[in-house]
Design an enzyme around this catalytic site. Sequence first.
Site, PDB file in Angstrom:
ATOM      1  N   THR A   1      80.080   3.368  15.163  1.00 41.74           N
ATOM      2  CA  THR A   1      79.484   4.559  15.582  1.00 41.74           C
ATOM      3  C   THR A   1      79.179   5.755  14.565  1.00 41.74           C
ATOM      4  OG1 THR A   1      82.095   5.734  15.838  1.00 41.74           O
ATOM      5  CG2 THR A   1      80.766   3.874  17.868  1.00 41.74           C
ATOM      6  N   ASP A   2      79.849   5.747  12.894  1.00 42.88           N
ATOM      7  CA  ASP A   2      80.104   6.819  12.150  1.00 42.88           C
ATOM      8  C   ASP A   2      78.431   7.069  11.773  1.00 42.88           C
ATOM      9  OD1 ASP A   2      82.303   7.168  12.502  1.00 42.88           O
ATOM     10  OD2 ASP A   2      82.786   6.530  10.251  1.00 42.88           O
TER      11      ASP A   2
ATOM     12  N   SER B   1      79.936   1.692   9.670  1.00 47.63           N
ATOM     13  CA  SER B   1      78.996   1.531   9.386  1.00 47.63           C
ATOM     14  C   SER B   1      77.912   2.213   8.157  1.00 47.63           C
ATOM     15  CB  SER B   1      78.076   2.344  10.815  1.00 47.63           C
ATOM     16  OG  SER B   1      79.161   3.493  11.100  1.00 47.63           O
TER      17      SER B   1
ATOM     18  N   THR C   1      84.223  -0.733  14.241  1.00 51.25           N
ATOM     19  CA  THR C   1      84.997  -0.037  14.660  1.00 51.25           C
ATOM     20  C   THR C   1      85.983  -1.419  16.016  1.00 51.25           C
ATOM     21  OG1 THR C   1      85.557   2.150  14.468  1.00 51.25           O
ATOM     22  CG2 THR C   1      86.664   1.726  16.289  1.00 51.25           C
TER      23      THR C   1
END
Length: 331
Positions: A91-92, A59, A15
Site C-alpha cells: 500500500t505504500d 511496493s 503487506t
Amino acid sequence: MTERRRIVLCTLGGTIAAVGCPGVNGVAPTSDTPLLGEKLDVSGLDLELNEQRISTLPSAAIDFMLIHQVLAHAESAADEGASGVVVTSGTDMLEEVAFALSLLWTKHIPIVVTGAMRHPGSVSPDGDANLVAALRVASDSRSRGLGCVVVMNDRIYAPWLLQKRHSTNVDAFGSALSGPLGEVDEGNVHLFSRPITGYSLRLPDDAEFPPVALIRPGLGDDGRLLECLTDLGYQGLIVETAGGGSVPPCWMRVLGRIARQIPAVYASRTGSGPALRSTYAGPGAEIDLQDQGLMAAGLLDGPKARVLLTLLLARGTSRPGIRDAMSAYGA
C-alpha cells in the site's frame, strides 16, 4: 444457468502477502508466502479464481517494468475471456501503481487494485476482507467499463484522486476532492458514480522508462540539489510546489535552465486542489514558473504527475502532448 465469472488475480507482494522472517523481528513478502487464494473462502462469490504470482516485493521496490509486466498479464486475461482482474500490491505506493495501470488499461473489463494495512500475522488483518471486496467489484457486471479502480476498506476509489493518508490505519485511503466512487457492504457492490476518463496511452512492447525527478521545496531551500539534475541524466522533472505553485525565488534561474533542457512540470504539495495558473505573479509564483517553461499538473499531486510524465516520455511524447495530457487532469 449463468456461467461462473472468471477472475485473474495478479499478486505483487506487499503487506497482504507478508510473513515472518526467520531471525528478524519483522515481516516481509517472500516466495514462501502461500498463494492468497488458497486460504480465501470464495464459495459464496460464484466465481473461478485464477491466481498468478508475479512478484513478492514491497511496493517501494515496484518499478515501471513490473507495471508493464502486470499489464501484459492482465491484457492476456482479458483477451482469454476473464470477467475481471484483481491486482494485490503493497500500500505504500499503491496509489501510484494503480494510477499507472489506469493510464495504460484499455480493456472493457475492470482491473481492481487492493492490498492490506495489517499483515496476516497481526491481531486483526484486513487483507482477506479487502481481497474479497475487490473480487466482488471485479466480478460485478456493473463494473464493466469502469477501468482501473482501487478497493480498500470496502470503498471504491478512482486512482488519480486517491491518496494514502495514514501509515498504519486500515482507513488509510481517501479522495479529498471527490470521495469514493462506491462501496461494498453485505456482499453487494454499490456504485455512486463513475470516474471521468482522464488520459490513456499505449506503450511499445520494448518501452524504456526514463528517470524523472520529484523535488519538493522547503523553507529556506536554496535549490542547490537542482543544479545537478540534468548532469545526472534525469529526463524530466516534477516540482511539488508549496500552495498552488510557489517555489523560493532563488530557484527560478536554475528551473528556467532545466525547463529548456527537459520537460518540467509543477504540482501542488497540498494534497487537495489544483496547481494554479493565473493568480500569483511574483517571483517564484505559478505565472513566473510558466514564463520559464514549466507546465501545470492540474489536480494531480507530485507522485502521480511523475507517473504520467514518465509514461509519456517512455512513449516519446512531445512537449505539446505532455501539456495536453496534464490538461486532462484539470490543468
